[in-house]
Design an enzyme around this catalytic site. Structure first.
Site, PDB file in Angstrom:
ATOM      1  N   SER A 163       0.838  -1.196   0.000  1.00 25.70           N
ATOM      2  CA  SER A 163       0.000   0.000   0.000  1.00 25.70           C
ATOM      3  C   SER A 163       0.871   1.242   0.000  1.00 25.70           C
ATOM      4  O   SER A 163       2.055   1.189   0.287  1.00 25.70           O
ATOM      5  CB  SER A 163      -0.905   0.007   1.230  1.00 25.70           C
ATOM      6  OG  SER A 163      -0.126   0.331   2.357  1.00 25.70           O
ATOM      7  N   LYS A 164       0.237   2.329  -0.343  1.00 25.18           N
ATOM      8  CA  LYS A 164       0.958   3.583  -0.514  1.00 25.18           C
ATOM      9  C   LYS A 164       1.673   4.009   0.759  1.00 25.18           C
ATOM     10  O   LYS A 164       2.728   4.621   0.714  1.00 25.18           O
ATOM     11  CB  LYS A 164      -0.027   4.660  -0.961  1.00 25.18           C
ATOM     12  CG  LYS A 164       0.656   5.843  -1.601  1.00 25.18           C
ATOM     13  CD  LYS A 164      -0.251   6.529  -2.577  1.00 25.18           C
ATOM     14  CE  LYS A 164       0.368   7.800  -3.140  1.00 25.18           C
ATOM     15  NZ  LYS A 164       1.570   7.578  -3.927  1.00 25.18           N
ATOM     16  N   ARG A 165       1.089   3.639   1.876  1.00 28.49           N
ATOM     17  CA  ARG A 165       1.697   4.055   3.143  1.00 28.49           C
ATOM     18  C   ARG A 165       3.093   3.454   3.356  1.00 28.49           C
ATOM     19  O   ARG A 165       3.927   4.014   4.003  1.00 28.49           O
ATOM     20  CB  ARG A 165       0.782   3.683   4.313  1.00 28.49           C
ATOM     21  CG  ARG A 165       0.118   4.896   4.934  1.00 28.49           C
ATOM     22  CD  ARG A 165      -0.997   4.482   5.846  1.00 28.49           C
ATOM     23  NE  ARG A 165      -2.147   4.011   5.086  1.00 28.49           N
ATOM     24  CZ  ARG A 165      -2.864   2.941   5.397  1.00 28.49           C
ATOM     25  NH1 ARG A 165      -2.538   2.201   6.435  1.00 28.49           N
ATOM     26  NH2 ARG A 165      -3.910   2.594   4.682  1.00 28.49           N
TER      27      ARG A 165
END
Ligand code: GLU
Length: 478
Positions: free
Chosen positions: A254-256
């Site tokens: 995920s982007k995080r």
């Protein structure tokens, strides 16, 4: 396969191409090309709240850049357009009316607050939160009255009660779901826009899609879709849900946790061919006992099969990507590599106006880097003037070092030019003549030429610097 293969990539444009979506697009592309079928791009842009300016252009650019050219879709056209869902609202409305007439869908008038309260009570009772189907009990007159008085409404799917949905996924095998666990999904929202489910099913049917290949996160939507296909009396396309891409700690990519935008990987200095090769092997492999890992796009097309897509999540291993990218850099066409590397060299402050020299530099460093953004660090020895610290001064001023320099200078002066392979033999002659060998021979020369103790092979360094510069550096050292 007797039916024409028609597959689609159906992104909701978010402004960038998530690696997971890229892999979905790639698998669809490879599948279509393998079977001589069609690869279609459909933009699923019915969620007005998620609109991002320029997102579609960006998406198309990156697909083109990665070489996933589609046969039908925005800019290209085709017989099944529009390929933008936002331009197909009348179609969804028409088919939704058909569902209402056939008793497969119904009006529901609950406000957001009422739905929230329903959820709250269900949660308190420890029940699964889903629409409790209360509007199914409205009489025809009640519905008419509510519609006439202008109360906002949605249209919901009438999921069959006490039934079972079975389907066979090409990757996950047989799946079976109790319809009592399936929500009466909203099909048409109060703003008149369809939900993903309605639009997706209608378009896959109208666009003659033969195989749906998409991410595993959509697997739970399949029962709703099958209910819709059955309600319309339509043939259900074959389905293949590809596994998630995972971080090394097995969480969802995920982007995080870092970069997930495909375009960022190109900016970081991964070659598109390497990224494509790497992504194709995320969740797919060409067959048992196949050790080879470097595949061109054509080879991937030749080998790709849905049956060999794994059902387990695929870990995104950056070390492997780096290795693979390094392999591509080593073997890339020299002219093209130079062209691609120049912006990276410039970004590192290196002046590439001397193209002949730049080509030699690229030749010298290509075996030492895994990413193009590492290029400036390796190239800088060929540009900066040499300045030595005390330790290095001591080395180049040794008696043996001076003997080496003198012998080397006179030998180089007799050369027409330094080529990629005439420097090593010269050093061997210097060794014979002076009796200085090993580290005592190589280290002072390396330091004199680069000011560093480590770096590319000496022969390459000399070749890149060229005869004049090598002589200058050897003569000026002190
Ligand atoms: N619009 C969905 C997405 O954003 C498409 C899912 C599908 O392929 O059915 O991924």
């Amino acid at each position: 396969m007797n039916k024409e293969v028609r597959v689609r990539f159906a992104p909701s444009p978010t402004g960038y191409l998530h690696l997971g979506s890229f892999r979905t697009a790639l698998f669809n592309y490879l599948f279509a090309r393998h079977h001589g079928g069609k690869f279609i791009l459909r933009i699923e842009d019915t969620d007005q709240s998620r609109k991002v300016e320029g997102a579609v252009e960006n998406l198309i650019n990156i697909l083109n850049e990665m070489g996933l050219n589609y046969d039908e879709g925005p800019n290209v056209g085709g017989d099944f357009g529009s390929y933008f869902q936002s331009q197909r609202l009348d179609i969804y409305k028409k088919y939704c009316d058909e569902l209402l007439t056939g008793g497969h869908a119904y009006y529901a008038f609950e406000s957001a607050e009422e739905l929230e309260e329903m959820r709250r009570v269900q949660q308190m009772q420890g029940k699964q939160t889903m629409y409790d189907r209360r509007a199914r009990n409205l009489s025809e007159t009640e519905v008419k009255e509510k519609l006439a008085s202008g109360i906002p409404y949605v249209i919901r799917l009438k999921v069959p009660i006490d039934s079972e949905i079975r389907f066979t996924d090409l990757i996950r095998g047989n799946v079976k779901i109790d319809t009592n666990l399936v929500d009466d999904q909203v099909l048409l929202k109060s703003d008149g826009f369809p939900t993903y489910h309605l639009a997706n099913v209608i378009d896959d049917h109208l666009m003659n899609i033969s195989h749906i290949i998409r991410g595993e996160e959509w697997l739970t939507s399949v029962p709703k879709h099958i209910i819709l296909y059955n309600a319309f009396g339509w043939e259900i396309p074959q389905m293949a849900h590809v596994p998630l891409i995972l971080n090394p700690d097995k969480t969802k990519l995920s982007k995080r946790q870092g970069d997930v935008a495909t375009e960022d990987y190109l900016k970081k200095g991964y070659l598109k061919e390497a990224l494509l090769n790497f992504m194709a092997l995320l969740g797919w492999n060409p067959g048992d006992g196949e050790e080879k890992e470097i595949f061109s796009k054509d080879e991937l097309i030749e080998l790709f099969s849905i049956e060999r897509v794994n059902s387990a999540g695929a870990v995104f291993n950056t070390d492997k990507l780096n290795w693979m990218n390094g392999e591509y850099i080593k073997n890339y066409d020299a002219e093209k590599l130079t062209e691609i590397m120049i912006p990276f060299l410039n970004a590192g402050g290196i002046d590439t106006s001397d193209l002949a020299k730049t080509k030699r530099v690229v030749f010298a460093i290509r075996n030492y880097i895994n990413r193009l953004d590492e290029a400036p660090e390796h190239a800088k020895v060929f540009y900066s003037s040499v300045s030595l610290g005390d330790e290095h001064k001591e080395i180049v001023n040794r008696e043996t070092s001076n003997q080496v320099f003198t012998a080397l200078i006179s030998k180089i002066e007799t050369l027409l030019e330094i080529t990629t392979d005439n420097f090593k033999p010269v050093l061997s002659e210097v060794q014979k003549e002076t009796g200085v060998k090993g580290k005592n021979l190589f280290m002072p020369v390396r330091i004199a030429l680069t000011g560093e103790e480590h770096g590319p092979e000496l022969g390459l360094i000399a070749y890149v610097l060229g005869k004049e510069e090598v002589l200058k550096r050897l003569k000026e050292i002190e």
